[in-house]
Scaffold this active site. Structure first.
Site, PDB file in Angstrom:
ATOM      1  N   GLY A 128      83.882  59.696  58.940  1.00 29.02           N
ATOM      2  CA  GLY A 128      84.847  60.698  58.492  1.00 29.02           C
ATOM      3  C   GLY A 128      86.061  60.081  57.814  1.00 29.02           C
ATOM      4  CD  GLU A 153      78.976  59.116  58.792  1.00 30.03           C
ATOM      5  OE1 GLU A 153      78.506  58.130  58.160  1.00 30.03           O
ATOM      6  OE2 GLU A 153      80.049  59.656  58.492  1.00 30.03           O
TER       7      GLU A 153
END
Ligand code: NAI
Length: 709
Positions: A128, A153
């Protein structure tokens, strides 16, 4: 109990904590700032409250209409991390999908601001954090070793879910974006600049000034989709794109064997976005995130990651106080010892090595230098730092310099008498508070320490090979060990950047014991006539990185036989004599004349002599090979918990995954046992009825209580 925090809906604000994001109005030059600083989290992990605070800050920036905007972190050495792990493990698919859409909306909002926006990356911008930077017009990165960017991720079983699958290919082109998203690799400043992920790198002290200047002077530009014509073609032109995507898909399938859905879903989201436009791509991204993040795979991998983070402190439970670590000694600069010396030097210690003669010392020191330059080539350290690391290691054929040592690791041959002799010599020169750590694979530490003047300072420190790659250290605490000495070894493991687990003493401790039992069962299968390659293939298809017979070859048949003899004798199990017969014929493993496979031939075929020696005709069977072997492993792990070799299921899971390659998506043997529930004991009982009492489920499994509540 794994989850410390009560589950909360992803989008509710945590009313009790202060704001995670602040908007700072324009200064005299007209530059405003958005500052990310989550008060209750050192890495600025993204949770519902942070998303809401960020949305408010972007709205405030739009209303203030400054000349330019700098997006920065309020923490000294950390930009922003990805999704808060605690929320991933507790939220529903619908909530997670909603959180992704919220975050995408905020990023869109940021990206559409009518003035120049610049991210000032002062520390790790992971997941993020990178997506936040990608939503800005420009990115400036501090040039310092701890500052890295990347999309990790997929390693957690999820995918970038704040527009990363859309913005990264548009910025750096499809081929490079796929490489980053699918590998989860992190980039240091120089590589990030070369890849085009950031626009400029500057000295950390100049970061904010450079970002402010950029915010005033730079102009908005359309995203090119790559630096070269070929990259732009792969991004924007249908046929070139289809080719790049299909190549990437093939690579993913080959690597994951289809066991990990995240990289494929990430690929799909990228593909949809480039073919049908960003809104469709974002839609695919959010949906995939909800499904993946709530799946068993992601929950297991994320839970493991959390266990690893907690372990850094939890590992000290019940131990003493670690002593300062400045000087280290290593006795035996062979394969393991040179890796250990390098790890200690990389951790900042001054290292003195000792081997039998000048030639062995020179060889060990050359290996230390090679490991260090190789790491520098891969971007692990800067070149200057690499030179300093190698410069911290010296060596000789006696114990000169060892009297300064705070810790000495012995890594001489696996021979009880030799190791005892080394300890006796060390006791002549070491300070009374220096710790002696033995890197044995299987010999009980209590045996090694017997006869020492101060056995209480002898602790086991079991490294895995190769040292520079393997993330686990098994610390063995023998009975009567000094708590401070054990804590010091644990602190050394942490300093080496490894995850330590602390286990009790015994033949094979935890890791060598469970592995030996599983490999011995594979030998039984071979004597029953199950084809060697069928066994290995079944295990890799199940998710193990390498099959047990190939692994036996890689470890070396003599070394493996030695370790497993110690373990099996203690467990009262006799392994079929297949390995002894192979060794007698000169087959001692890979690089040692071959073993279960032959390595002179590039195709590395199965060694037919194995079947001849056993008098069997190999066959593929209908039986579930992976189940039989994996359950052998799980049952023995549970027995280690029953016998208090292990302190906790958490350490058992970390040890199995990080040290032995137990399939991470299952979360480790204990989490896997919990997932199977009653089926675990039932399967073992079925195996016991068919093949003998060695399969009988251990007490902990028979009790049918979950290991994690
Ligand atoms: P190695 O044979 O590569 O290295 C042993 C080194 O010790 C050699 O350089 C030898 O010259 C030196 N040495 C022997 N006697 C000595 C003495 N009296 N003083 C100083 N140096 C002496 O062996 P490797 O593989 O590095 O194994 C070392 C230890 O690590 C063994 O106990 C082994 O069980 C353990 N271990 C090995 C692993 C592996 O994968 N190879 C994994 C984990 C532990």
């Amino acid at each position: 109990m794994i989850i410390e925090k009560p589950p909360e809906s992803v989008l509710t604000t945590t009313a009790t904590r202060g704001p995670s994001v602040t908007f700072v109005p324009p200064d005299a030059d007209g530059v405003a700032r958005i500052v990310i600083d989550r008060p209750d989290d050192p890495v600025n992990a993204v949770d519902g409250a942070l998303i809401l605070d960020l949305a408010r800050a972007v709205a405030a920036a739009r209303a203030a209409h400054p000349k330019g905007l700098v997006v920065m972190s309020g923490k000294t050495d950390q930009f922003m991390a990805g999704a808060d792990f605690r929320q991933i493990t507790t939220s529903s698919a619908a909530d997670l999908e909603r959180a992704s859409r919220e975050m995408q909306r905020v990023m869109d909002d940021l990206a559409s601001l009518p003035f120049m926006t610049v991210a000032a990356i002062n520390g790790p911008a992971i997941g993020g954090g990178l997506e936040l930077a990608l939503a800005c017009d420009r990115r400036i990165m501090a040039d310092a070793p701890h500052v890295r960017v990347g999309s990790t991720e997929v390693r957690l079983g999820i995918l970038p879910a704040a527009g990363g699958t859309q913005r990264l290919p548009r910025l750096i082109g499809l081929p490079r974006a796929l490489d980053l998203i699918l590998s989860g690799r992190l980039l240091g400043a120089r590589r990030a600049l070369r890849t085009g992920v950031v626009d400029e790198i500057v000295h950390p002290a100049a970061l904010l000034r450079a970002a402010s200047e950029d915010a005033l002077k730079a102009r908005k530009a359309a995203l090119a989709g790559g630096a070269t014509a070929a990259e732009r073609a792969a991004t924007w032109l249908g046929p070139a794109r289809a080719f790049a995507l299909s190549q990437a898909r093939k690579r993913v399938l080959a690597e994951t064997k289809g066991l990990y859905p995240a990289p494929l879903r990430a690929l799909d989201a990228v593909a949809v976005g480039l073919a049908k436009g960003m809104p469709a791509g974002l839609e695919a991204e959010a949906r995939a995130f909800g499904e993946l993040a709530s799946s068993a795979t992601a929950r297991n991998v994320v839970a493991l990651t959390l266990l690893g983070l907690r372990q850094k402190k939890a590992v000290f439970d019940g131990l003493g106080t670690p002593r300062p670590l400045r000087n280290a000694g290593v006795v035996g600069l062979g394969f393991m010892g040179s890796g250990i010396a390098q790890a200690a030097a990389a951790a900042g210690m001054l290292v003195r090595g000792r081997d039998r003669d000048a030639a062995a010392v020179a060889k060990g020191l050359a290996t230390v230098r090679k490991l260090t330059t190789d790491a520098a080539k891969k971007g692990v350290f800067e070149r200057r730092e690499a030179a300093r690391i190698a410069g911290r290691v010296s060596g000789g054929s006696d114990l000169t310099g060892f009297r300064h040592a705070d810790i000495v690791v012995e890594a001489v041959f696996e021979d009880l008498a030799l190791k005892r002799g080394v300890i006796a010599e060390l006791e002549e020169v070491l300070r009374p508070d220096a710790v002696i750590a033995s890197n044995t694979s299987a010999l009980p530490i209590g045996e090694i320490a017997r006869g020492a003047r101060h056995p209480e300072r002898v602790v086991g420190m079991h490294f895995f090979s190769p040292v520079h790659k393997m993330p686990l250290i098994e610390v063995i605490r023998p009975e009567g060990a000094d708590g401070d000495a054990v804590a010091t070894v644990v602190a050394a493991a942490n300093a080496f950047g490894k995850t330590p687990i602390v286990v009790a003493d015994g033949p094979g401790f935890y890791t060598t014991r469970v592995l030996s039992l599983m490999i011995a069962e594979a030998f039984v299968m071979v004597t029953e006539g199950v084809a060697i390659d069928a066994i290995d293939h079944a295990m890799t298809a199940f998710g193990w990185p390498v099959g047990p017979l190939r692994l036996a070859d890689e470890v070396g048949l003599e070394v493996g036989a030695h370790a497993s003899a110690t373990v099996l004798a203690a467990r009262g199990i006799t392994a079929p004599p297949v390995v002894e017969r192979l060794i007698a014929e000169g087959f001692k493993g890979k690089g040692r004349g071959g073993g279960f496979y032959l390595y002179a031939d590039a195709k590395r075929p199965v060694n037919p002599r194995v079947y001849q020696l056993l008098g069997v005709t190999p066959r593929s069977t209908g039986e579930d090979i992976a189940e039989r072997l994996t359950l052998t492993f799980v049952n023995e792990a549970a027995r280690c918990l029953d016998e208090r070799i292990l302190r906790s299921p958490a350490e058992g899971d970390l040890g199995a995954v990080l040290g032995l390659g137990f399939p991470p998506f299952l979360g480790g043997p204990f989490r896997y046992a919990d997932a199977l529930g009653e089926r675990m004991a039932a399967s073992l009982e079925r195996l016991a009825a068919a093949r003998g009492p060695r399969f009988l489920p251990t007490d902990a499994l028979r009790a049918k209580q979950p290991f994690y509540k």
